[in-house]
Design a protein around this motif. Structure first.
Motif, PDB file in Angstrom:
ATOM      1  N   ARG A 260       0.819  -1.217   0.000  1.00 59.75           N
ATOM      2  CA  ARG A 260       0.000   0.000   0.000  1.00 59.75           C
ATOM      3  C   ARG A 260       0.853   1.268   0.000  1.00 59.75           C
ATOM      4  O   ARG A 260       0.346   2.343   0.284  1.00 59.75           O
ATOM      5  CB  ARG A 260      -0.867   0.026   1.267  1.00 59.75           C
TER       6      ARG A 260
ATOM      7  N   GLN B  36      -0.393   4.534  -1.390  1.00 59.37           N
ATOM      8  CA  GLN B  36      -1.783   4.886  -1.148  1.00 59.37           C
ATOM      9  C   GLN B  36      -1.830   5.904  -0.015  1.00 59.37           C
ATOM     10  O   GLN B  36      -1.017   5.837   0.902  1.00 59.37           O
ATOM     11  CB  GLN B  36      -2.513   3.622  -0.726  1.00 59.37           C
TER      12      GLN B  36
ATOM     13  N   LEU C 215      -6.274   3.654   4.542  1.00 61.95           N
ATOM     14  CA  LEU C 215      -5.949   2.338   5.092  1.00 61.95           C
ATOM     15  C   LEU C 215      -7.018   1.874   6.062  1.00 61.95           C
ATOM     16  O   LEU C 215      -7.752   2.671   6.631  1.00 61.95           O
ATOM     17  CB  LEU C 215      -4.611   2.404   5.842  1.00 61.95           C
ATOM     18  N   SER C 216      -7.083   0.579   6.250  1.00 58.80           N
ATOM     19  CA  SER C 216      -7.991   0.042   7.254  1.00 58.80           C
ATOM     20  C   SER C 216      -7.428   0.376   8.636  1.00 58.80           C
ATOM     21  O   SER C 216      -6.270   0.765   8.768  1.00 58.80           O
ATOM     22  CB  SER C 216      -8.124  -1.463   7.101  1.00 58.80           C
TER      23      SER C 216
ATOM     24  N   GLY D  50      -6.505  -1.383  11.174  1.00 58.61           N
ATOM     25  CA  GLY D  50      -5.324  -2.127  11.592  1.00 58.61           C
ATOM     26  C   GLY D  50      -4.089  -1.728  10.805  1.00 58.61           C
ATOM     27  O   GLY D  50      -2.993  -1.598  11.355  1.00 58.61           O
ATOM     28  N   GLU D  51      -4.267  -1.503   9.526  1.00 57.92           N
ATOM     29  CA  GLU D  51      -3.141  -1.074   8.704  1.00 57.92           C
ATOM     30  C   GLU D  51      -2.607   0.266   9.204  1.00 57.92           C
ATOM     31  O   GLU D  51      -1.398   0.505   9.248  1.00 57.92           O
ATOM     32  CB  GLU D  51      -3.579  -0.947   7.232  1.00 57.92           C
TER      33      GLU D  51
ATOM     34  N   PHE E 171     -11.927  -0.060  -4.911  1.00 60.46           N
ATOM     35  CA  PHE E 171     -11.419   1.315  -4.824  1.00 60.46           C
ATOM     36  C   PHE E 171     -10.294   1.429  -5.833  1.00 60.46           C
ATOM     37  O   PHE E 171      -9.218   0.909  -5.598  1.00 60.46           O
ATOM     38  CB  PHE E 171     -10.850   1.618  -3.445  1.00 60.46           C
TER      39      PHE E 171
ATOM     40  N   ALA F 112     -11.627  -4.442  -2.353  1.00 58.76           N
ATOM     41  CA  ALA F 112     -11.734  -4.605  -0.899  1.00 58.76           C
ATOM     42  C   ALA F 112     -12.734  -5.690  -0.535  1.00 58.76           C
ATOM     43  O   ALA F 112     -12.612  -6.334   0.498  1.00 58.76           O
ATOM     44  CB  ALA F 112     -12.130  -3.288  -0.253  1.00 58.76           C
TER      45      ALA F 112
ATOM     46  N   ASN G 209      -6.495  -7.633   9.404  1.00 61.64           N
ATOM     47  CA  ASN G 209      -6.618  -6.206   9.162  1.00 61.64           C
ATOM     48  C   ASN G 209      -6.623  -5.935   7.668  1.00 61.64           C
ATOM     49  O   ASN G 209      -5.820  -6.489   6.921  1.00 61.64           O
ATOM     50  CB  ASN G 209      -5.468  -5.445   9.817  1.00 61.64           C
ATOM     51  N   GLY G 210      -7.542  -5.093   7.270  1.00 57.64           N
ATOM     52  CA  GLY G 210      -7.619  -4.752   5.852  1.00 57.64           C
ATOM     53  C   GLY G 210      -8.347  -5.787   5.032  1.00 57.64           C
ATOM     54  O   GLY G 210      -8.320  -5.753   3.809  1.00 57.64           O
TER      55      GLY G 210
ATOM     56  N   GLY H 183     -11.505  -6.102   4.762  1.00 56.68           N
ATOM     57  CA  GLY H 183     -12.689  -5.518   4.142  1.00 56.68           C
ATOM     58  C   GLY H 183     -13.910  -5.524   5.035  1.00 56.68           C
ATOM     59  O   GLY H 183     -15.025  -5.315   4.570  1.00 56.68           O
ATOM     60  N   LYS H 184     -13.713  -5.722   6.322  1.00 58.19           N
ATOM     61  CA  LYS H 184     -14.851  -5.821   7.225  1.00 58.19           C
ATOM     62  C   LYS H 184     -15.571  -4.493   7.357  1.00 58.19           C
ATOM     63  O   LYS H 184     -16.795  -4.409   7.208  1.00 58.19           O
ATOM     64  CB  LYS H 184     -14.356  -6.291   8.608  1.00 58.19           C
TER      65      LYS H 184
ATOM     66  N   TYR I 194     -20.781   3.721   1.253  1.00 58.01           N
ATOM     67  CA  TYR I 194     -20.137   3.450  -0.029  1.00 58.01           C
ATOM     68  C   TYR I 194     -21.178   2.876  -0.967  1.00 58.01           C
ATOM     69  O   TYR I 194     -22.127   2.215  -0.553  1.00 58.01           O
ATOM     70  CB  TYR I 194     -19.018   2.413   0.125  1.00 58.01           C
TER      71      TYR I 194
ATOM     72  N   HIS J 264     -11.793  -8.021  17.009  1.00 54.92           N
ATOM     73  CA  HIS J 264     -10.539  -8.771  17.010  1.00 54.92           C
ATOM     74  C   HIS J 264     -10.305  -9.473  18.342  1.00 54.92           C
ATOM     75  O   HIS J 264      -9.356 -10.224  18.489  1.00 54.92           O
ATOM     76  CB  HIS J 264      -9.358  -7.851  16.712  1.00 54.92           C
TER      77      HIS J 264
HETATM   78  N1  LIG Z   1     -12.034   4.840   0.805  1.00 54.66           N
HETATM   79  C1  LIG Z   1     -11.082   3.940   0.487  1.00 54.66           C
HETATM   80  N2  LIG Z   1     -10.256   4.170  -0.565  1.00 54.66           N
HETATM   81  C2  LIG Z   1      -9.300   3.288  -0.899  1.00 54.66           C
HETATM   82  N3  LIG Z   1      -9.064   2.149  -0.247  1.00 54.66           N
HETATM   83  C3  LIG Z   1      -9.843   1.837   0.804  1.00 54.66           C
HETATM   84  C4  LIG Z   1     -10.881   2.734   1.227  1.00 54.66           C
HETATM   85  N4  LIG Z   1     -11.492   2.184   2.289  1.00 54.66           N
HETATM   86  C5  LIG Z   1     -10.840   1.023   2.526  1.00 54.66           C
HETATM   87  N5  LIG Z   1      -9.867   0.819   1.621  1.00 54.66           N
HETATM   88  C6  LIG Z   1      -8.987  -0.352   1.566  1.00 54.66           C
HETATM   89  O1  LIG Z   1      -9.790  -1.491   1.598  1.00 54.66           O
HETATM   90  C7  LIG Z   1      -9.224  -2.470   2.433  1.00 54.66           C
HETATM   91  C8  LIG Z   1     -10.251  -2.950   3.450  1.00 54.66           C
HETATM   92  O2  LIG Z   1     -10.409  -1.963   4.446  1.00 54.66           O
HETATM   93  P1  LIG Z   1     -11.364  -2.131   5.700  1.00 54.66           P
HETATM   94  O3  LIG Z   1     -11.344  -0.851   6.432  1.00 54.66           O
HETATM   95  O4  LIG Z   1     -12.659  -2.635   5.266  1.00 54.66           O
HETATM   96  O5  LIG Z   1     -10.600  -3.238   6.535  1.00 54.66           O
HETATM   97  P2  LIG Z   1     -11.030  -3.951   7.873  1.00 54.66           P
HETATM   98  O6  LIG Z   1     -11.329  -5.332   7.521  1.00 54.66           O
HETATM   99  O7  LIG Z   1     -12.064  -3.178   8.556  1.00 54.66           O
HETATM  100  O8  LIG Z   1      -9.671  -3.925   8.678  1.00 54.66           O
HETATM  101  P3  LIG Z   1      -9.392  -3.580  10.228  1.00 54.66           P
HETATM  102  O9  LIG Z   1      -9.672  -4.772  10.991  1.00 54.66           O
HETATM  103  O10 LIG Z   1      -7.925  -3.268  10.222  1.00 54.66           O
HETATM  104  O11 LIG Z   1     -10.230  -2.423  10.577  1.00 54.66           O
HETATM  105  C9  LIG Z   1      -7.996  -1.872   3.077  1.00 54.66           C
HETATM  106  O12 LIG Z   1      -6.846  -2.429   2.511  1.00 54.66           O
HETATM  107  C10 LIG Z   1      -8.082  -0.409   2.793  1.00 54.66           C
HETATM  108  O13 LIG Z   1      -6.799   0.108   2.498  1.00 54.66           O
END
Ligand SMILES: Nc1ncnc2c1ncn2[C@@H]1O[C@H](COP(=O)(O)OP(=O)(O)OP(=O)(O)O)[C@@H](O)[C@H]1O
Ligand SMILES: Nc1ncnc2c1ncn2[C@@H]1O[C@H](COP(=O)(O)OP(=O)(O)OP(=O)(O)O)[C@@H](O)[C@H]1O
Ligand SMILES: [Mg+2]
Ligand SMILES: [Mg+2]
Lengths: 235, 264, 349, 406, 300
Positions: free
Chosen positions: A127, A130, A135-136, A138-139, B16, B21, B41-42, B44-45, B56, B217
């Motif tokens: 990433r 980006q 980022l999510s 956790g990221e 995106f 995602a 993490n990441g 897509g949850k 979205y 988590h």
């Molecule tokens: N608005 C956006 N624009 C671009 N990329 C996005 C956007 N929203 C999320 N992403 C990407 O989509 C992926 C999923 O993100 P998401 O927030 O859904 O993760 P998550 O499962 O909730 O993770 P965590 O447990 O870390 O919160 C991530 O890699 C993030 O970088």
């Protein structure tokens, strides 16, 4: 390394820390545990110079640092991973890392550290171009920790580093904490809700309740303490 | 469970730019269930929640909510506020309260879509409006009592500690009278003690007839609460089942839990 | 001592339009000083009540009531037409004579609504008439571009000019444009003038915009004759525009710079302030002289009597001997065309 | 701890020197390029030095005293510090008589003061209405509007034009002006729905300019810059009134208008709609997630705010009997915004105080003529620096305690 | 065709005038999120300082190029000093205050500075000396582009490029971007936020001073009020381009300048501002963050 003596911190007219004293030896990992709102983040912000205590002393390497601007403290070797991550949302992942190394001038070292971090967290490498804001959760947390590491601090303040991280990554983070403590002799001040894990890596621990230190001891003794177990370990 | 699913998602995909995602996600939640969505993490949850609640616009997929009286209501293309009205309420991973309003007011805002006073009603304060207003306050106070925040009702939301803010978000979401409550990492930033309290809170909410989908988590909480668990990775569903089934699933262990898991 | 007679002086005394209001204020003060030194009017000294409306109508209306409650016998003012319109109903109802040095909107007098209103400046239509006659007869213009600053004064002049030119059927209006005051650059509108092939530009407005326009036109080597109004007939225009001002025409009251009263007061002003007085100084002095003369000659200080005196009694002013017609417009202030030559205005032939 | 330390003195000296340097070209050298004159005014340098030095010293002393007070308070253990205003409003024993006295003062104001005073008070009260209206948009809903004066203009011209063409009277025009302004509010609201924060600010500013330009340029419609005069003043059952009576009547009319505004806005703020507006300001996304329709609520905010401007506009046209575009410039919008922020955003009492100060102050500063606007500008800065939250910080109502009281 | 070109050049001139002021607006906005209404006044002060210094030097009979350089340098120094001081006095104490308070402070500062200059100097227009000599080789094109127009265009281009490079690649630039996004965090990575903000004001004010000298030479006259009107337009241009973005400010200025120029040329100058603001609304409807502005990332 770091010593707080009888520190009082206020938000406006509300007092958040009362007569707080604690100390960290160089090379140690200590942890501060406490309930929500106990004042853990406040303590870290006071050490970083963002909040200025109304009373008390803060010493870093035997030098009074109260009232010194936060950026100078970073220069002196104090870095923080703040609660809530505070990623620069419009900077890319790689630029966020650059900002972590803002005060460093050794190009080579910076590049090495960057490579090391990409190894630790491959997702960040994926990433890297980006914007951090996308980022999510956790990221972002991984990025926040990495950014602080980029400064090669002597004292690293970590505010709930495991928040929002998957179990696998959480364990990984704690490994890294131990590792940099060992390999780079970074002193670590860890604030953590996951007291169980925190006490497992820490040498010593403090317990904070309503802005006051109520207990301090070696980590393994705290782990074994039934009061602590009931209140903070959920056993 | 043999009844109709309350929420059914088919082929949900979200992109995106180049990043996918969510990738053809399917999932069903049945009334009265506590379901959990876990994954690295990441994975897509949160994106999944954002697609569900209209924040979205998904690239593809079908979203249906089935309230008893209106089965098969399609959620695609609804605005966030319409989704809430339809019966989906959520909390946010990065807390989003109204920080400059009091705790009570935060919950009262949740009542907005279930009340109707208009401008003239507000000015004239006719008996109908007054009754509605009183109800709003009463219901909100009751909800605050339920999450244990009644005694800080007049505090500004921003002055609450983190854990309390999370509980306030839950109360606020409950105020919208949802059928399905979506919780995004409700236990993040809570200590084990507080997490235990949260666990019983969530269970209570379910026992009152709501369905719940939570992202978390904290495996202890997930395993002890969930009737059914979905595991996602890279936007794809990699496993589903009861906690016992998921816990020992090697794919899940590899992608998410890691070895040597020992959760009560 | 006798109770002083109060006279209000209203206009823009501060802010960006102060340069139009302050000369009148200073003029009035100089006149009153002389009058008081000679024993005042009917034995009473004159006291000026200064109010600053900043050329804002609502402020003018408020301040008009202030003057009324202060018990003034007459008002010299206001400076801009808008505030004058806003204040006049109040003076009418309170029965107070007002004499404006620079409010030029024709309807103020011609509507017949305000019998107690006078002015020491020609109305827009008269000025436009002078301008149009000059460009048609003397300059033999065939194509005319008309610009204005979108203000009350400028637009009024532009409209009358257009009307008169069209009525004359001797020339054609090829361009009619409003420009934006304070704009940093007028090159687009200047290109438009060039394209219209006009042989004369008429501009309704004030000197800052006029000098910008002229300078930028000349920079672009566009030498179309530039004709404007009283608002630019001010040494300041020449000083700001410099050599670009040469050959610019402006209408203004007949040259009376050799008139002893004009000389006297300009000299006094210069001694006091160190600079030449700005625009409308003579008009302000004239208005003050006229009102004081009328107060002196009138049967009583009642507005009706003072107004009657203004109409019937001739008075010596910087413009020579003037009086006022039944509408309140000045009789005896001639209007001429001037041209800039060697850095000064001269009567144009 | 000394009142003045050596450090303070050094600071003052630096401040003095810095300001002497800063003001050197503008204050010392006066050029008159038209006359080719250069005047040197060295004495100004001295004044600036002394003024800057003493200002710096004074702030140091002030700050020192403040710190000392705080220090003492800390030793007295927990003096719960509540702001004066808060204490004032939470204590009915104090606030009621004061408010009653205030009300009485406004009621008999015309008996005590000259017509001029009454007149400027009327103006100030009109700004109270404007301020309260803008407060809905800016203070409550958090939508920065820099073109608010456009709606004021709509109201004023609605009455002026209707009166001129059709002889429509004040009382008929009043609601019409409000409605017209509300329509314009919605008209402006639609294109800017998606905009955030300061983007909104500049678009609203542009909207204000557009309305102003149309009023100036479209003479067939609006009479152009010459304006519309001889607008009928408000009637009172067809009675003939003298000048003074008319002014007094207008005064009471405006008072009534202010009271109506306060009443309505107070009720609105503490209602379902009001809460939704507050929520919009706090967090747009969370607001939607709570089932609030962003579109409707934003348009409501614009329309509500505009309505009051429209009503005030009608009142304005009637009071002056004359309107022209000059009354509706950007500075007017800025002034109303200053009223809202200086008074305290979201607070009704604050806005009232803000309007009275900002409108009456320049009137009384007229004595300083030339320095008036200078002082006014400086005052805005100083007030903001020392009291950024405004004179009266907004106090949120507590719902349940009141409801549980007998 | 020739007419079209003439309008293009007229639009470009106007656009680059806006751009020189808009750059300062956009920088300050970018870093502290404040619409710095006093920025127009800084530009005005730059013009006045240049005028004063030039007049004095002229009395001592210095050659024109020397006067031009010295006057510009003086303008930059003092404008920067004013910008710095204004930030220290009127904005710094307001960090962390409610969002609109600094805006009111800025409006107050703007009123104060206008009146200060008016009282210290004069309310009247003063002719501004032609500091930029006419280049003879341009004579053939004067109907399209004069020397000052060309100078303004060139300076704008150079300034934009330098600024963009600075923000993208220098440490100060990075610190600026970090500060603008999260001030607390910028502190925590070692950025001296106060200095960065001061540097931003100083840079923006210096640009305004350069603008002041060039624009005043172009218009040929100044008074205390010139900053206000130019400031509003420049701010509009900055928003149009995407506030906070350096190239955006320049692009926005050109778009605005060209729109006004064509509106005047082909329709009527009476409504040029209506066109300008309508365009603004239109563009913002389709690109809510301006032409080059990045939509604020809001991940929930
Ligand atoms: N608005 C956006 N624009 C671009 N990329 C996005 C956007 N929203 C999320 N992403 C990407 O989509 C992926 C999923 O993100 P998401 O927030 O859904 O993760 P998550 O499962 O909730 O993770 P965590 O447990 O870390 O919160 C991530 O890699 C993030 O970088
Ligand atoms: N900006 C603020 N203004 C006023 N009070 C605050 C502010 N920030 C924190 N507080 C209060 O200070 C106390 C300590 O807060 P702090 O954030 O340090 O707690 P914490 O121990 O880090 O809690 P958590 O585990 O929730 O992060 C809390 O009671 C909180 O309400
Ligand atoms: Mg914390
Ligand atoms: Mg998430």
């Amino acid at each position: 390394m770091l010593e707080l003596r009888q520190v009082d911190v206020y938000y406006g007219n509300i007092q958040a820390l009362y007569d707080l004293s604690l100390e960290i030896e160089a090379g140690e990992i200590i942890t501060l545990i406490g309930a929500n709102g106990a004042g853990k983040s406040t303590t870290l912000m006071a050490i970083s110079g963002i909040l200025v205590p109304r009373r008390g002393e803060i010493l870093f390497k035997d030098q009074e640092i109260l009232g010194i601007a936060p950026n100078l403290l970073v220069q002196m070797g104090i870095s923080q991973v703040p609660e809530g991550r505070h990623i620069f949302p419009a900077l890319t992942v790689s630029e966020n890392l650059d900002m972590g190394a803002f005060l460093r001038r050794d190009k080579k070292g910076i590049e090495d550290d960057r490579a090391y971090i990409y190894e630790l967290f491959p997702i960040l490498k994926q990433r890297r171009n980006q914007p951090g804001g996308n980022l999510s959760g956790g990221e972002q947390q991984m990025l926040a920790i990495s950014r602080a590491l980029m400064a090669r601090p002597q004292l690293l303040l970590l505010d709930e580093p495991s928040m929002g991280l998957a179990p696998l990554i959480t364990r990984q983070i704690f490994e890294i904490i131990k590792k940099i403590n060992k390999e780079q002799h970074t002193t670590i001040f860890l604030v953590e809700q996951n007291a169980n894990l925190a006490l497992q890596v820490a040498d010593r621990g403090y317990v904070l309740e309503n802005g006051r230190i109520t207990m301090q001891d070696r980590a393994e003794l705290l782990l074994a303490n039934p009061d602590i177990q009931r209140a903070y370990l959920g056993i | 469970m043999s009844t109709e699913p309350i929420l059914s998602v088919r082929g949900l995909t979200m992109e995106f730019g180049g990043i996918r995602a969510l990738d053809k996600l399917d999932l069903q939640i049945y009334p009265g269930q506590i379901a959990a969505l876990i994954g690295p993490n990441g994975a897509g949850k949160t994106t999944f929640f954002n697609c569900l609640t209209g924040i979205y616009m998904p690239t593809a997929g079908e979203l249906h909510l089935s309230p008893p009286e209106q089965p098969g209501r399609r959620l695609n293309g609804l605005k966030p506020n319409q989704v809430t009205e339809a019966g989906l309420a959520r909390t946010f991973q990065n807390i989003r309260l109204f920080p400059g309003m009091t705790v009570l007011e935060n919950v009262m805002i949740g009542r907005h879509c279930r009340t109707k006073a208009k401008i003239f009603g507000a000015i004239l304060r006719n008996p109908g409006t007054r009754k509605e207003e009183k109800e709003t306050v009463d219901i909100s106070m009751a909800l605050l009592a339920k999450v244990g925040l009644a005694d800080v009702a007049d505090e500004f939301a921003r002055n609450l500690p983190y854990g309390a803010q999370r509980r306030l978000e839950i109360a606020r979401a409950l105020a919208t009278e949802p059928l399905l409550l979506l919780l995004d990492e409700p236990a993040a930033g809570m200590n084990p003690q507080e997490t235990q309290n949260l666990t019983s809170l969530i269970r209570n909410i379910r026992d009152e007839g709501l369905s719940i989908l939570l992202i978390e988590h904290d495996m202890k909480l997930v395993m002890s609460l969930s009737d059914y668990i979905f595991v996602v990775d890279y936007g794809r569903k990699i496993a589903e089942g009861t906690s016992e089934e998921v816990r020992i699933n090697p794919v899940v262990i590899k992608a998410y839990l890691g070895e040597e898991v020992e959760y009560a | 001592a006798a109770t002083p007679i109060k006279i209000g002086v209203a206009g823009a005394h501060s802010g960006d339009l102060a340069s139009y209001g302050l000369p009148t204020l200073k003029g009035a003060q100089l006149v009153v000083k002389d009058v008081n030194a000679k024993g005042g009017v009917k034995g009473s000294p004159i006291e000026l009540v200064l109010v600053d409306d900043q050329c804002k109508p609502e402020a003018a209306a408020n301040l008009a009531t202030k003057l009324v409650s202060d018990g003034v016998k007459a008002v010299v003012g206001h400076i801009c037409s808008g505030p004058t319109k806003a204040a006049l109903p109040i003076y009418r109802d309170a029965k107070i004579v007002a004499i404006a040095p620079s409010a030029t909107t024709p309807e103020l007098t011609q509507s017949g609504e305000y019998k107690l209103f006078f002015r020491t400046i020609a109305s827009d239509d008269r000025q436009a008439r002078t301008m149009v006659d000059f460009i048609l007869n003397k300059l033999a213009a065939k194509k005319v571009a008309i610009l204005h600053d979108k203000g009350d004064y400028g637009l009024g002049l532009a409209n009358y000019s257009k009307q008169f030119i069209e009525e004359s059927k001797q020339a054609e209006v090829v361009l009619f444009e409003g420009i934006t005051v304070g704009q940093v650059d007028f090159s687009a509108v200047i290109q438009k003038i060039k394209r219209s092939n006009a042989d004369v530009v008429i501009f309704g407005g004030y000197h800052p915009e006029a000098s910008k326009l002229v300078s930028q036109m000349r920079k672009k080597r566009i030498n179309t004759t530039f004709v404007s109004d009283d608002g630019i007939k001010d040494e300041a225009f020449i000083k700001v525009a410099g050599k670009d001002a040469e050959g610019v025409y402006a209408t203004g009251p007949t040259d009376t710079s050799q008139n002893p009263i004009t000389l006297e007061y300009r000299e006094k002003f210069k001694k006091l302030e160190g600079t030449d007085p700005g625009s409308f100084f003579d008009n302000g002095v004239a208005a003050t002289l006229a009102i004081i003369n009328a107060l002196e000659k009138a049967k009583s200080f009642d507005a009706e009597d003072v107004a009657a005196a203004l109409r019937s009694e001739k008075v010596d002013t910087p413009f020579g001997e003037i009086s006022f017609d039944e509408h309140g417009d000045p009789v005896g202030i001639g209007f001429n065309m001037f041209v800039v030559k060697d850095g000064h205005y001269h009567t144009a032939e | 701890m000394d009142v003045i330390t050596l450090k303070d003195c050094r600071k003052a000296l630096i401040a003095a020197l810095w300001f002497m340097f800063l003001t050197f070209p503008l204050l010392v050298i006066k050029v008159n390029t038209t006359e080719n004159l250069v005047i040197w005014r060295w004495h100004n340098l001295l004044y600036v030095g002394v003024a800057a030095g003493s200002a710096s010293l004074l702030t140091s002393i002030f700050r020192g005293l403040h710190d000392r007070k705080r220090e003492q308070q800390r030793h007295q253990e927990k003096v719960i510090h509540i702001s004066l205003t808060e204490r004032f409003f939470s204590n009915p024993v104090v606030s009621r008589p004061v408010l009653a006295a205030g009300a009485l003062f406004f009621l008999i104001f015309p008996l005590l003061f000259s017509t001029y005073q009454v007149n400027i008070m009327t103006t100030a009260l009109m700004y109270v209405v404007l301020g309260l209206g803008l407060n809905i948009v800016v203070g409550v809903a958090g939508l920065l509007n820099l073109g608010y004066v456009a709606f004021y203009a709509v109201g004023a011209y609605t009455y002026a034009l209707l009166n001129m063409h059709f002889g429509v009277g004040f009382w008929v025009a009043l609601p019409l002006g409000g409605i017209m302004a509300a329509l314009f509010g919605i008209l402006l609201g639609f294109p800017v729905l998606r905009l955030r924060g300061d983007y909104l600010a500049i678009v609203t500013l542009g909207f204000g300019e557009i309305i102003l330009l149309v009023l100036k340029n479209w003479a067939e419609f609006s009479q152009g810059p010459g304006g519309i005069s001889n607008i009928s003043r408000p009637g009172f059952f067809g009675m003939e009134m003298s000048m003074a009576t008319t002014l007094n009547y207008q005064y009471y009319l405006t008072i009534a208008m202010v009271l109506l505004t306060i009443f309505v806005i107070n009720r609105l703020q503490n209602s379902r709609i009001g809460r939704a507006l507050f929520a919009l300001r706090e967090d747009e996304i969370a607001c939607q997630a709570m089932g609030i329709d962003k579109t409707t609520i934003k348009l409501t905010a614009f329309a509500l705010g505009a309505t009051w401007a429209g009503l005030a506009g009608v009142l304005f046209a009637a009071k002056n009997a004359y309107v022209n575009p000059d009354s509706f410039t950007f500075l007017e919008s800025a002034m109303i915004l200053c009223i809202v922020v200086l008074g305290g955003m979201g607070s009704i009492v604050g806005v009232i105080i803000g309007a009275l100060i900002l409108i009456l102050l320049p009137e009384y500063l007229r004595a300083f003529s030339d320095y008036r606007m200078l002082a006014f500008g400086a005052l805005l800065v100083i007030m903001m620096v020392f009291r950024p939250q405004g004179i009266v910080a907004n106090i949120r109502r507590s719902y349940h305690k009141k409801d549980s009281a007998p | 065709m020739e007419y079209f070109l003439e309008l293009v050049f007229s639009g470009l001139t106007r656009g680059s005038i806006y751009a020189l002021i808009a750059l300062g607006y956009t920088m300050v906005y970018g870093i502290i999120g404040l619409i710095n209404f006093a920025h127009g006044e800084i530009y005005m002060i730059g013009a006045f300082t240049a005028l004063i210094i030039a007049t004095v030097l002229n009395m001592y009979g210095l050659p024109l190029p020397a006067i031009l350089i010295l006057a510009s340098v003086a303008a930059i120094i003092w404008s920067a000093a004013y910008g710095f001081t204004v930030e220290r006095l009127a904005y710094r104490p307001l960090r962390g205050a409610p969002r609109l308070s600094p805006l009111i402070s800025a409006i107050g500062m703007s009123i104060f500075l206008q009146n200060y200059v008016m009282l210290a100097q004069t309310p009247n227009f003063l002719p501004f000396p032609a500091l930029i000599p006419d280049l003879p080789f341009l004579n053939r094109f004067t109907s399209m582009v004069g020397t000052t127009d060309l100078a303004i265009l060139l300076v704008t281009a150079i300034v934009m490029i330098l600024l963009t490079l600075m923000i993208k690649f220098t440490r100060t630039g990075k610190a600026m971007r970090a500060t603008s996004q999260d001030r607390t965090m910028a502190f925590l990575v070692g950025v001296n936020v106060d200095t960065v903000i001061s540097v931003t004001f100083i840079t923006g004010s210096s640009l305004a001073a350069i603008g002041g000298v060039l624009i005043a030479s172009h218009i040929g006259q100044i008074n205390f009020y010139i900053g206000f009107i130019a400031g509003i337009k420049a701010f509009t241009a900055a928003v149009l381009g995407g506030i906070g973005s350096i190239p955006g400010a320049v692009l926005g200025s050109f778009v605005l300048g060209l729109t006004e120029s064509f509106a005047t040329g082909y329709v009527s100058s009476a409504y040029e501002d209506v066109f300008a603001f309508s365009l603004l609304v239109l563009i913002l409807i389709f690109r809510p963050a301006g032409l080059l502005g990045r939509a604020t990332i809001e991940k929930v």
